[in-house]
Design an enzyme around this catalytic site. Structure first.
Site, mmCIF file in Angstrom:
data_model
loop_
_atom_site.group_PDB
_atom_site.id
_atom_site.type_symbol
_atom_site.label_atom_id
_atom_site.label_comp_id
_atom_site.label_asym_id
_atom_site.label_seq_id
_atom_site.Cartn_x
_atom_site.Cartn_y
_atom_site.Cartn_z
ATOM 1 N N GLY A 1 20.785 69.889 58.935
ATOM 2 C CA GLY A 1 22.083 70.444 58.557
ATOM 3 C C GLY A 1 22.842 70.933 59.759
ATOM 4 C CB ILE B 1 23.602 78.141 57.401
ATOM 5 C CG1 ILE B 1 24.474 78.953 56.443
ATOM 6 C CG2 ILE B 1 22.153 78.651 57.345
ATOM 7 C CD1 ILE B 1 24.055 78.849 54.993
ATOM 8 N N GLY C 1 23.252 73.889 53.006
ATOM 9 C CA GLY C 1 24.216 74.532 52.132
ATOM 10 C C GLY C 1 23.580 75.329 51.006
ATOM 11 C CG HIS D 1 42.608 96.774 81.134
ATOM 12 N ND1 HIS D 1 42.527 95.397 81.199
ATOM 13 C CD2 HIS D 1 42.222 97.238 82.352
ATOM 14 C CE1 HIS D 1 42.122 95.046 82.402
ATOM 15 N NE2 HIS D 1 41.937 96.134 83.120
ATOM 16 C CD GLU E 1 18.423 91.221 41.879
ATOM 17 O OE1 GLU E 1 17.665 90.234 41.979
ATOM 18 O OE2 GLU E 1 19.665 91.164 41.975
ATOM 19 N N GLY F 1 21.570 92.868 47.072
ATOM 20 C CA GLY F 1 22.148 91.535 47.122
ATOM 21 C C GLY F 1 21.711 90.690 48.303
#
Length: 459
Positions: free
Chosen positions: A173, A177, A265, A440, A33, A41
């Protein structure tokens, strides 16, 4: 030169889960990493978990507008503390394994079975029998004049680190997101403008769903500017940022704000990997090309998660792990061809969730369907939780009575959609959800009423 049975590049969901599984079976594994801020991650560190923590805090802030700046600062601090703890836990989960070595370094291939690691301390070469690439994705930065010189411009990753709440935020955008951040920051008390290049809001969604979402967002004071794109940015004399917008017909408009969020994106992250040296091919979008079993053009290398161009969800990375695990450990047959009906949720308010086909998709594919809709306010639970906004919608095949797809724009839809997906995967008729016994009062029992609406249509 150190040799491992498996080298995994990238500490993402699929890679870290596979590493732990292999280690439990005595396999030698190197986990590489490049950043000690990314153990675990993308999801844990900069995406799903931190954003949902902030969304949770933002909902609580709706009654605290007079203290919004201080409240936002405390929410960022809480997010940072929580993520640090999760990051440490993820690191130890692998580092404490006897057969796993975690390297914090940048990796690049120097041959078909060899990588070179570079860190601030050293350069080291490693070899392996097999490699797994799980390097995730990175934000797409649009070509906007003045972007590099302007202050107060952020990606979704960077904005989460800013402790000062922007009084006014422009979001470039209109995708999912961007919408999540729009609702989050509106709930924290920011003024929000969303710059959407599409002429239709949520152009890939059905119009009735999109219109309902837009109405809820507008009720929160969020402005959505359709058919426009940001062409230039510059620092404003007030200390904020100035954004020039261009519309389809050539008209220009200037907006000023405290900050600008780029939410245009994400793309597969392969920078510096030198994939060609390993014989690994990529497509025109930079995604690693894989077969149905996630093998690359080098048969000793697999690619998991966002980097292979699939849906960008952490649970897809986890499912990618299952595909590779089955090949390595059991010679199993699970593959991408068997993955169907992937659900997703967009954590706006209420949550928008979907699985399978919507009307737009069914029409484009010439698939025959019957549709039913129901206002979320029809569910008794919405009277209790005071969350009446939204719309429930489902598509059913008139011949087989099987569920083709479902969109739920309602409170708790991120849980409800999983029930619908199970019914679809089990190839059950719509009557299964119509007649299922739900507790319920819950949101899930709304599925009884939604699917009951098909009775008259399918007689």
């Amino acid at each position: 030169m150190k040799h491992y049975e498996y080298i995994i590049i990238g500490f993402g969901k699929g890679g870290k889960t596979l590493a732990a599984d292999l280690a439990a079976r005595g396999k030698t594994v190197a986990m590489i990493e490049k950043s000690n801020e990314m153990y675990g991650g993308t999801c844990i560190n900069i995406a799903c978990i931190p954003t949902k923590l902030l969304i949770h805090h933002a909902k609580k802030d709706s009654q605290l507008k007079n203290e919004k700046s201080e409240y936002y600062r405390s929410a960022i601090e809480d997010k940072n503390k929580t993520i640090a703890a999760l990051r440490e836990k993820n690191y130890k989960t692998l580092a404490d394994q006897d057969t796993v070595m975690v390297y914090t370094a940048e990796a690049s291939f120097v041959g078909t079975n060899q990588v070179r690691l570079k860190s601030t301390e050293e350069t080291l070469d490693l070899t392996a029998d097999y490699f797994i690439i799980n390097t995730g994705s990175e934000p797409v930065i649009p070509p906007i004049d003045g972007l590099k010189e302007a202050d107060h411009v952020y990606t979704s990753t960077e904005l989460q680190q800013v402790a000062e709440l922007p009084e006014k935020l422009i979001i470039v955008g209109g995708g999912y997101i961007g919408l999540e951040f729009a609702v989050m920051y509106a709930n924290f008390g920011s003024e929000i403008i969303v710059i959407d290049s599409a002429s239709d809001f949520m152009e890939n969604d059905d119009r009735d769903i999109a219109e309902e979402v837009l109405k809820v967002m507008q009720d929160k004071g969020i402005s959505v500017v359709h058919g426009s794109k940001a062409t230039a940015v510059s620092n404003h004399e007030s200390g904020g940022i100035e954004v020039t917008l261009e519309f389809d017909k050539g008209k220009e408009l200037t907006e000023t704000a405290s900050a600008l969020l780029l939410a245009t994106g994400r793309k597969p992250y392969t920078e510096g990997l030198e994939l060609a040296k390993a014989g690994v091919e990529v497509d025109d979008n930079g995604a690693i090309i894989v077969d149905d079993y996630l093998r690359t053009s080098n048969r000793q290398i697999w690619a998991l998660g966002d980097v292979n161009g699939g849906p960008q969800f952490t649970y897809i990375s986890l499912d990618d792990y299952r595909i590779v695990r089955d090949q390595i450990l059991t010679g199993g047959s699970y593959s991408l061809a068997k993955r169907k009906n992937v659900p997703y949720s967009v954590f706006i308010e209420p949550v928008l969730s979907h699985v399978g086909l919507n009307e737009k998709m069914a029409q484009e594919q010439n698939i025959n369907y019957v549709v039913a809709t129901m206002p979320a306010a029809n569910i008794p639970r919405t009277k209790i939780n005071n969350q009446p906004n939204g719309l429930l919608k489902a598509l059913v095949d008139p011949e087989t009575k099987r569920i083709l797809g479902c969109t739920l724009f309602s409170a708790e839809s991120s849980e409800m959609i999983n029930t619908v997906r199970v019914a679809m995967e089990a190839d059950l008729p719509y009557t299964f959800l119509r007649d299922n016994i739900f507790t319920h009062p819950t949101m899930s029992e709304g599925l009884n009423d939604l699917f009951k609406k098909f009775d008259g249509k399918l007689a």
